[in-house]
Scaffold this motif. Structure first.
Motif: not given
Length: 147
Positions: A60-64, A68-78, A83-86, A103-106
Motif C-alpha cells: 500500500p501507499f498513501t498520497i501525501t 495540481e498539474g505540478v507535483s505529487w508525493t506518496s509514501e509507502a511503509r517498508i 519510501i517517499r516518492g516525489h 525516491m527517498e528511502v528512510h
C-alpha cells in the motif's frame, strides 16, 4: 536517508502528462515498471492506493501531497522505515516538460536499496519517463475507431 533521483525532458502537453501520471488505476497499462495498481478515491492527499511493481513486493501507499498539474508525493511503509516518492512536472519551451522522480528511502534498509536495486530503479525511471510520454501522446490522439 538515501535518495535516488532522475529526470528527463519529454514532449507533450502538461495536462495530458499529468492526467496519465496520476491515473493510478491505469499505471500498469502503460508503465513497464508496474504490474498492478489501484487507488481508493480521488487522487488527493490522504488517498490510499496499492501497487505491485515488477520484481518487487506489492504494498500500500498513501498520497501525501498534490500540487495540481505540478507535483505529487506518496509514501509507502517498508520494514523499519518508509519510501517517499516525489514527482514533479515543469513545462518548458516548445511543448516539452521536465519530469523528475525522486525516491527517498528512510530507515536501516537503505544500503540494501543502494546495493541491490539502485541501478535497476534508475533504469526503470527512464523507461517509465518514455512510457509516460507515449501514453500522454496517445491520450491526446483522436480516437479513429470511434471518430
Amino acid at each position: 536517508m538515501y535518495v535516488i533521483s532522475e529526470e528527463a525532458v519529454i514532449s507533450g502537453e502538461i495536462a495530458s502528462i499529468w492526467q496519465a501520471a496520476t491515473d493510478v488505476a491505469h499505471w500498469a497499462d502503460w508503465d513497464p515498471h508496474e504490474e498492478k495498481s489501484r487507488i481508493d478515491g480521488p487522487f488527493a492527499p490522504g488517498a490510499k492506493g496499492w501497487v505491485k511493481p515488477k520484481g518487487a513486493p506489492a504494498g500500500p501507499f498513501t498520497i501525501t501531497a498534490v500540487d495540481e498539474g505540478v507535483s505529487w508525493t506518496s509514501e509507502a511503509r517498508i520494514p523499519f522505515g518508509k519510501i517517499r516518492g516525489h514527482y514533479t512536472y515543469a513545462p518548458l519551451a516548445d511543448g516539452a516538460v521536465r519530469v523528475v522522480k525522486r525516491m527517498e528511502v528512510h530507515g536501516p534498509f537503505h544500503p540494501i536499496f543502494r546495493l541491490i536495486w539502485e541501478q535497476a530503479i534508475r533504469s526503470d525511471m527512464h523507461l517509465s519517463f518514455a512510457a509516460l510520454e507515449r501514453e500522454a501522446q496517445r491520450r491526446l490522439a483522436p480516437d479513429v475507431a470511434h471518430g
